[in-house]
Design a protein around this motif. Structure first.
Motif, PDB file in Angstrom:
ATOM      1  N   GLU A 113       0.845  -1.119   0.177  1.00 56.63           N
ATOM      2  CA  GLU A 113       0.243   0.398   0.038  1.00 56.63           C
ATOM      3  C   GLU A 113       1.065   1.325  -0.085  1.00 56.63           C
ATOM      4  N   TYR A 114       1.885   1.647   1.049  1.00 60.40           N
ATOM      5  CA  TYR A 114       2.320   2.290   1.262  1.00 60.40           C
ATOM      6  C   TYR A 114       3.787   2.441  -0.470  1.00 60.40           C
ATOM      7  N   CYS A 115       3.845   1.321  -1.096  1.00 63.83           N
ATOM      8  CA  CYS A 115       4.682   2.250  -2.168  1.00 63.83           C
ATOM      9  C   CYS A 115       3.733   2.760  -2.990  1.00 63.83           C
ATOM     10  N   LEU A 116       2.438   1.677  -3.708  1.00 71.14           N
ATOM     11  CA  LEU A 116       1.414   2.480  -4.504  1.00 71.14           C
ATOM     12  C   LEU A 116       1.198   4.028  -4.520  1.00 71.14           C
ATOM     13  N   LYS A 117       1.180   3.887  -2.741  1.00 76.73           N
ATOM     14  CA  LYS A 117       0.547   5.714  -2.704  1.00 76.73           C
ATOM     15  C   LYS A 117       1.697   5.589  -3.201  1.00 76.73           C
ATOM     16  N   ASN A 118       2.706   5.662  -3.028  1.00 74.83           N
ATOM     17  CA  ASN A 118       4.279   7.050  -3.337  1.00 74.83           C
ATOM     18  C   ASN A 118       4.554   6.293  -4.685  1.00 74.83           C
ATOM     19  N   ARG A 119       3.638   5.959  -5.460  1.00 78.61           N
ATOM     20  CA  ARG A 119       3.183   5.948  -7.317  1.00 78.61           C
ATOM     21  C   ARG A 119       5.402   4.943  -7.632  1.00 78.61           C
ATOM     22  N   LYS A 120       5.501   4.511  -6.824  1.00 76.78           N
ATOM     23  CA  LYS A 120       6.473   3.200  -7.333  1.00 76.78           C
ATOM     24  C   LYS A 120       5.716   1.850  -8.226  1.00 76.78           C
ATOM     25  N   LYS A 121       6.712   1.270  -8.662  1.00 69.12           N
ATOM     26  CA  LYS A 121       5.945   0.476 -10.277  1.00 69.12           C
ATOM     27  C   LYS A 121       6.825  -0.859  -8.948  1.00 69.12           C
ATOM     28  N   LEU A 122       5.975  -1.618  -8.576  1.00 70.41           N
ATOM     29  CA  LEU A 122       5.533  -3.046  -8.146  1.00 70.41           C
ATOM     30  C   LEU A 122       6.095  -3.653  -9.696  1.00 70.41           C
ATOM     31  N   TYR A 123       7.227  -5.045  -8.545  1.00 65.15           N
ATOM     32  CA  TYR A 123       7.043  -6.421  -9.530  1.00 65.15           C
ATOM     33  C   TYR A 123       6.935  -7.326  -8.736  1.00 65.15           C
ATOM     34  N   LEU A 124       6.542  -8.810  -9.377  1.00 71.18           N
ATOM     35  CA  LEU A 124       6.616  -9.289  -8.736  1.00 71.18           C
ATOM     36  C   LEU A 124       7.700 -10.326  -9.666  1.00 71.18           C
ATOM     37  N   ILE A 125       8.731 -10.474  -8.638  1.00 73.10           N
ATOM     38  CA  ILE A 125      10.008 -11.519  -9.805  1.00 73.10           C
ATOM     39  C   ILE A 125      10.096 -12.560  -9.435  1.00 73.10           C
ATOM     40  N   THR A 126       9.897 -14.207  -9.664  1.00 69.15           N
ATOM     41  CA  THR A 126      10.017 -14.962  -8.690  1.00 69.15           C
ATOM     42  C   THR A 126      11.137 -15.996  -9.544  1.00 69.15           C
ATOM     43  N   ASN A 127      11.545 -17.197  -8.873  1.00 69.66           N
ATOM     44  CA  ASN A 127      12.054 -18.299  -9.297  1.00 69.66           C
ATOM     45  C   ASN A 127      11.066 -19.456  -9.723  1.00 69.66           C
ATOM     46  N   ALA A 128       9.510 -19.514  -8.757  1.00 70.11           N
ATOM     47  CA  ALA A 128       8.620 -20.349  -8.520  1.00 70.11           C
ATOM     48  C   ALA A 128       8.425 -20.428  -9.981  1.00 70.11           C
ATOM     49  N   HIS A 129       7.834 -22.006 -10.172  1.00 70.58           N
ATOM     50  CA  HIS A 129       7.164 -22.097 -11.278  1.00 70.58           C
ATOM     51  C   HIS A 129       5.845 -21.637 -11.127  1.00 70.58           C
ATOM     52  N   SER A 130       5.940 -22.179 -13.116  1.00 73.37           N
ATOM     53  CA  SER A 130       3.996 -21.127 -13.225  1.00 73.37           C
ATOM     54  C   SER A 130       2.964 -21.820 -12.460  1.00 73.37           C
ATOM     55  N   SER A 131       3.347 -23.281 -12.305  1.00 70.40           N
ATOM     56  CA  SER A 131       2.077 -23.395 -10.922  1.00 70.40           C
ATOM     57  C   SER A 131       1.932 -23.783  -9.863  1.00 70.40           C
ATOM     58  N   THR A 132       2.928 -23.280  -9.307  1.00 70.17           N
ATOM     59  CA  THR A 132       3.104 -23.311  -8.402  1.00 70.17           C
ATOM     60  C   THR A 132       2.602 -21.867  -7.933  1.00 70.17           C
ATOM     61  N   LEU A 133       3.131 -21.154  -8.461  1.00 71.74           N
ATOM     62  CA  LEU A 133       2.696 -19.088  -8.589  1.00 71.74           C
ATOM     63  C   LEU A 133       1.018 -19.336  -8.496  1.00 71.74           C
ATOM     64  N   SER A 134       0.418 -19.751  -9.399  1.00 71.92           N
ATOM     65  CA  SER A 134      -0.955 -19.674  -8.967  1.00 71.92           C
ATOM     66  C   SER A 134      -1.532 -20.733  -8.388  1.00 71.92           C
ATOM     67  N   ILE A 135      -0.893 -21.578  -7.979  1.00 75.57           N
ATOM     68  CA  ILE A 135      -1.489 -22.148  -6.076  1.00 75.57           C
ATOM     69  C   ILE A 135      -1.379 -20.856  -5.157  1.00 75.57           C
ATOM     70  N   LYS A 136      -0.423 -20.239  -4.897  1.00 77.70           N
ATOM     71  CA  LYS A 136       0.177 -18.956  -4.499  1.00 77.70           C
ATOM     72  C   LYS A 136      -0.363 -18.051  -4.678  1.00 77.70           C
ATOM     73  N   LEU A 137      -0.980 -17.431  -5.727  1.00 76.75           N
ATOM     74  CA  LEU A 137      -1.633 -16.543  -5.575  1.00 76.75           C
ATOM     75  C   LEU A 137      -2.748 -16.692  -5.513  1.00 76.75           C
ATOM     76  N   GLU A 138      -3.022 -17.840  -5.901  1.00 75.35           N
ATOM     77  CA  GLU A 138      -4.782 -18.211  -5.489  1.00 75.35           C
ATOM     78  C   GLU A 138      -5.564 -17.602  -4.171  1.00 75.35           C
ATOM     79  N   LYS A 139      -4.466 -18.363  -3.502  1.00 78.02           N
ATOM     80  CA  LYS A 139      -4.604 -18.276  -1.829  1.00 78.02           C
ATOM     81  C   LYS A 139      -5.283 -17.064  -1.638  1.00 78.02           C
ATOM     82  N   THR A 140      -3.926 -16.138  -1.456  1.00 77.74           N
ATOM     83  CA  THR A 140      -3.023 -15.516  -1.215  1.00 77.74           C
ATOM     84  C   THR A 140      -3.738 -13.954  -1.456  1.00 77.74           C
TER      85      THR A 140
END
Length: 230
Positions: A113-140
Motif C-alpha cells: 500500500e505504501y509503495c502504491l501510495k508513493n507511485r512506485k512501480k511494483l514487480y513480483l520477480i520469482t523463481n517459482a514455477h508458474s504452476s506453483t505461482l498460480s497456487i500461491k496467488l489464488e491462496k493469497t
C-alpha cells in the motif's frame, strides 16, 4: 539454502525513497512465509517418496536432498513438471493438499500500500514455477498489487544468474540506478549487484519457524514494517 553465516551484525536499511522508482519483490521467503516450501520439500514430499519406494523417511529425505542439490540455482529446481517426471509423483496435487500452510508475512500488505501510495512501480520477480505461482496467488490474492509478475522461466534463467537481470531489465525497462530489490537469498542479491542494481535488501526472517539470520553483505529486515514511516 542461503550462504549466510551463522551470525552477522545487522546492517540497517537506509534508502532514499525519493530516488527509487521501481520495487522488485521476491515471493517465497520475502512476501510469503517460507515455512510452506521448507515443509513441502524437506518433510511432506520425503514422506510420500518413502511410501512410494518403501524406504524410511530419513533415507527418502537424503536421496531427495541430493537430487535437489544437483539442480540448485537452475530453472529445474523450481519446476514442478520436472520433479513430477523425475519422481513419478504429481507434485502440484501434493502442494494443493497442504495449501493451508501458505501465508503472507506480517506487514507485507501495508508495504505494498505504501509503495502504491508513493507511485512506485511494483514487480513480483520469482523463481517459482508458474504452476506453483498460480497456487500461491489464488491462496493469497496478492496478484492485483503488482504492475507485472515475472517467473524466471519467462526469462530463461534463474535469478541467481547475473544474466537474468540483464534480460529482466530489457523486459521491464526499469532504471537500475533507481530500483530496489528485496530478496531472501544472498546469491540473488549478489547477481543483481553485479548487474548494477542500486538498492538491495535482504529478508532475514524468510520462515516463521526459523531463527533470524542477518546478512553480512546487505542491509537486512525482519519485517517490512521497518521500511514504513513511523
Amino acid at each position: 539454502m542461503n550462504s549466510t553465516p551463522l551470525y552477522c551484525e545487522k546492517i540497517f536499511p537506509i534508502f532514499p525513497w525519493d530516488n527509487i522508482d521501481t520495487v522488485l519483490l521476491d515471493m517465497d521467503g520475502t512476501l510469503l512465509d517460507k515455512h510452506f516450501d521448507d515443509y513441502f520439500w524437506e518433510q511432506y514430499l520425503p514422506e510420500h517418496y518413502s511410501l512410494l519406494h518403501d524406504i524410511s523417511v530419513d533415507e527418502a529425505r537424503g536421496q531427495l536432498l541430493a537430487r535437489y542439490h544437483k539442480v540448485k540455482d537452475t530453472l529445474d529446481w523450481a519446476d514442478l513438471n520436472f520433479w513430477s517426471r523425475e519422481l513419478g509423483m504429481d507434485l502440484q496435487e501434493l502442494k494443493l493438499r497442504i495449501n493451508h500452510l501458505i501465508g503472507v508475512h506480517p506487514y507485507v500488505i501495508e508495504f505494498l500500500e505504501y509503495c502504491l501510495k508513493n507511485r512506485k512501480k511494483l514487480y513480483l520477480i520469482t523463481n517459482a514455477h508458474s504452476s506453483t505461482l498460480s497456487i500461491k496467488l489464488e491462496k493469497t490474492a496478492l496478484g492485483p498489487w503488482f504492475d507485472r509478475i515475472v517467473c524466471a522461466e519467462e526469462v530463461g534463467l534463474a535469478k541467481e544468474d547475473p544474466l537474468f537481470w540483464d534480460r529482466l531489465e530489457q523486459q521491464l525497462a526499469f532504471d537500475r540506478t533507481r530500483t530496489l530489490l528485496v530478496d531472501d537469498t544472498e546469491k540473488v542479491l549478489f547477481a543483481a549487484q553485479t548487474h548494477g542494481l542500486a538498492y538491495l535488501l535482504y529478508v532475514a526472517r524468510p520462515s516463521s519457524r526459523q531463527r533470524v539470520q542477518y546478512s553480512c553483505n546487505f542491509p537486512s529486515i525482519e519485517y517490512f514494517k521497518e521500511l514504513l514511516p513511523r
